[in-house]
Design an enzyme around this catalytic site. Sequence first.
Site, PDB file in Angstrom:
ATOM      1  N   LYS A   1       0.280  15.461  -9.853  1.00  0.00           N
ATOM      2  CA  LYS A   1       0.893  15.044 -11.114  1.00  0.00           C
ATOM      3  C   LYS A   1       1.888  16.091 -11.613  1.00  0.00           C
ATOM      4  O   LYS A   1       2.963  15.744 -12.113  1.00  0.00           O
ATOM      5  CB  LYS A   1      -0.186  14.772 -12.156  1.00  0.00           C
TER       6      LYS A   1
ATOM      7  N   ASP B   1       0.863  -1.181   0.000  1.00  0.00           N
ATOM      8  CA  ASP B   1       0.000   0.000   0.000  1.00  0.00           C
ATOM      9  C   ASP B   1       0.900   1.232   0.000  1.00  0.00           C
ATOM     10  O   ASP B   1       1.734   1.384   0.895  1.00  0.00           O
ATOM     11  CB  ASP B   1      -0.906  -0.009   1.241  1.00  0.00           C
TER      12      ASP B   1
ATOM     13  N   THR C   1      -9.410   1.478 -17.674  1.00  0.00           N
ATOM     14  CA  THR C   1      -8.909   1.819 -16.339  1.00  0.00           C
ATOM     15  C   THR C   1     -10.089   2.151 -15.434  1.00  0.00           C
ATOM     16  O   THR C   1     -11.102   2.695 -15.883  1.00  0.00           O
ATOM     17  CB  THR C   1      -7.959   3.030 -16.381  1.00  0.00           C
TER      18      THR C   1
ATOM     19  N   TYR D   1      -5.352  16.259  -7.457  1.00  0.00           N
ATOM     20  CA  TYR D   1      -4.807  15.348  -8.464  1.00  0.00           C
ATOM     21  C   TYR D   1      -3.874  16.109  -9.419  1.00  0.00           C
ATOM     22  O   TYR D   1      -2.750  15.668  -9.696  1.00  0.00           O
ATOM     23  CB  TYR D   1      -5.952  14.706  -9.232  1.00  0.00           C
TER      24      TYR D   1
END
Length: 242
Positions: free
Chosen positions: A160, A65, A192, A156
């Site tokens: 990235k 994890d 995905t 997010y």
Amino acid sequence: MRGSQDVVGRTALVTGAGGGIGAALVVRLLEAGATVVATARGPRPARLAGIPDELRGRLDTRVADMRDLAALAPLVAAVERDHGSLDVLVPAAGLGPVHGLDVPLDVWQETLTVNLTAPWLLAQAALPGMTARGFGRILFVSSIAAYTGGKIGPHYAASKAALHGLTHAIASRTVADGVTANAIAPALIGGTDMVAAIPDVTLPPVGRFGRLDEVTSLAMAMLTNAYLTGQVVLLDGGIRPD
Ligand SMILES: NC(=O)c1ccc[n+]([C@@H]2O[C@H](COP(=O)([O-])OP(=O)(O)OC[C@H]3O[C@@H](n4cnc5c(N)ncnc54)[C@H](OP(=O)(O)O)[C@@H]3O)[C@@H](O)[C@H]2O)c1
């Protein structure tokens, strides 16, 4: 005989191997002749179930994890101990729960932990061995969101975009030692779970979602090119043409 740029006989570590992109890359690396340590959160990732026996002998599946940051350097050490080296690192595990500008702090922190800090700690642990052996390939998995902000949210996009700085920081320090660091930045890849979870998603200008084999073919080109380093390569079906 292995060429200096291919992955035959190399050992690769791919995280997020239960996911669409991670699993596809595991298969592609096995087909290319690498030994692959594939980590997932569960013991038997469904997407790896159909790997043929002739490839499965070089597959080592482990549970990990990415939120357990203290376990990541030991994971790299275990791969080096059990397989002799860690030559190719693709930290593909990532999450992106959809939120607006009100993204809660715990979601922000978990996203940064899994998408940025874990890839960094894996790279940090892998780099000494790679530079000492004179060969290494690190490929981060960024996103179109790093450029456009994307549909998932600020947490997010920020996680990235930070991978791009990391790519440059590593590449500039390791190129003379035979180690490359790059990032692939896909958009809207079918097959995905991440794309399946984005509400009201619209197709890119090309008129369809990207395919997993289009991600893996580009990833393999980047992993087998010793002259390519410090680069982020977009794979986005024309979303951002400039
Ligand atoms: N799909 C796209 O269009 C797209 C576009 C740009 C970038 N990406 C990036 O591509 C990478 C792979 O994602 P994907 O597209 O293949 O989506 P996916 O099918 O949702 O796979 C994501 C994987 O990350 C794993 N993961 C999430 N949290 C984790 C944690 N705490 N520890 C370990 N693993 C964890 C998931 O594990 P579980 O299966 O256990 O949940 C899953 O296997 C991600 O970094 C994603 O941000 C995807």
